[in-house]
Design a protein around this motif. Structure first.
Motif, mmCIF file in Angstrom:
data_model
loop_
_atom_site.group_PDB
_atom_site.id
_atom_site.type_symbol
_atom_site.label_atom_id
_atom_site.label_comp_id
_atom_site.label_asym_id
_atom_site.label_seq_id
_atom_site.Cartn_x
_atom_site.Cartn_y
_atom_site.Cartn_z
ATOM 1 N N UNK A 122 12.497 -11.484 15.366
ATOM 2 C CA UNK A 122 11.183 -10.830 15.571
ATOM 3 C C UNK A 122 10.941 -10.726 17.064
ATOM 4 N N UNK A 123 11.189 -11.883 17.756
ATOM 5 C CA UNK A 123 10.755 -11.778 19.334
ATOM 6 C C UNK A 123 11.486 -10.927 20.062
ATOM 7 N N UNK A 124 12.894 -10.974 19.655
ATOM 8 C CA UNK A 124 13.844 -9.751 20.208
ATOM 9 C C UNK A 124 13.418 -8.447 19.807
ATOM 10 N N UNK A 182 7.067 3.971 21.789
ATOM 11 C CA UNK A 182 5.575 4.708 21.297
ATOM 12 C C UNK A 182 5.093 3.869 20.219
ATOM 13 N N UNK A 183 3.680 4.116 19.735
ATOM 14 C CA UNK A 183 3.292 3.408 18.651
ATOM 15 C C UNK A 183 3.993 3.434 17.276
ATOM 16 N N UNK A 184 4.342 4.575 17.134
ATOM 17 C CA UNK A 184 5.299 4.507 15.802
ATOM 18 C C UNK A 184 6.202 3.604 15.459
ATOM 19 N N UNK A 185 6.811 3.365 16.645
ATOM 20 C CA UNK A 185 7.842 2.174 16.729
ATOM 21 C C UNK A 185 7.109 0.794 16.436
ATOM 22 N N UNK A 186 5.885 0.693 16.989
ATOM 23 C CA UNK A 186 5.298 -0.742 16.885
ATOM 24 C C UNK A 186 4.766 -0.861 15.310
ATOM 25 N N UNK A 198 5.289 -3.256 9.950
ATOM 26 C CA UNK A 198 5.492 -2.934 8.516
ATOM 27 C C UNK A 198 6.948 -3.690 7.972
ATOM 28 N N UNK A 199 7.820 -3.459 8.885
ATOM 29 C CA UNK A 199 9.031 -4.199 8.504
ATOM 30 C C UNK A 199 9.116 -5.744 8.474
ATOM 31 N N UNK A 200 8.196 -6.158 9.528
ATOM 32 C CA UNK A 200 8.022 -7.671 9.670
ATOM 33 C C UNK A 200 7.348 -8.318 8.466
ATOM 34 N N UNK A 201 6.257 -7.321 8.237
ATOM 35 C CA UNK A 201 5.635 -7.850 6.610
ATOM 36 C C UNK A 201 6.322 -7.779 5.437
ATOM 37 N N UNK A 202 7.210 -6.815 5.592
ATOM 38 C CA UNK A 202 8.285 -6.934 4.270
ATOM 39 C C UNK A 202 8.936 -7.978 4.407
ATOM 40 N N UNK A 203 9.615 -8.424 5.587
ATOM 41 C CA UNK A 203 10.662 -9.495 5.369
ATOM 42 C C UNK A 203 9.838 -10.761 5.370
ATOM 43 N N UNK A 204 8.718 -10.939 5.623
ATOM 44 C CA UNK A 204 7.780 -12.250 5.487
ATOM 45 C C UNK A 204 7.420 -12.095 4.085
#
Length: 110
Positions: A75-77, A86-90, A95-101
């Motif tokens: 996640x840090x990398x 751009x904002x869409x990438x953030x 979203x992806x980090x939340x799904x993984x958690x």
């Protein structure tokens, strides 16, 4: 002529020192974390092979911890890659980090 050569070597040494090679770089942290996670997974395998209920629970907890540590490093990398995009990438990152958690926590709870 020899003086120019020594100046060139000094510049290379300074560049190498300033690049963080002597400090805890992300590569070094990743390597040692991978080693620690491998030890945790090895312990989990051994505990699961013994087939004692308490050790099986410890094994699954160790696997969850190992996975969480690896996700943190990734996640840090990933954030370093995304923060200048751009904002869409953030938004996609979070979203992806939340799904993984959630994917790590839900199986531990159930």
């Amino acid at each position: 002529m020899a003086n120019n050569s020594s100046n060139s070597n000094d510049n290379k040494k300074q560049t190498k020192k300033s690049s963080g090679s002597g400090m805890w770089s992300l590569n070094k942290i990743s390597f040692y974390t991978l080693c620690a996670v491998a030890v945790l997974y090895l312990l989990a395998i051994i505990f699961a092979a013994v087939k004692v209920a308490a050790l099986a629970t410890v094994a699954s907890i160790l696997q969850g911890i190992a996975t969480a540590v690896m996700v943190c490093i990734v996640a840090v990398n990933a954030w370093r890659y995304v923060k200048s995009k751009q904002t869409i990438w953030k938004v996609l990152y979070f979203v992806v980090l939340l799904v993984v958690i959630v994917g790590i926590i839900i199986p531990l709870v159930l």
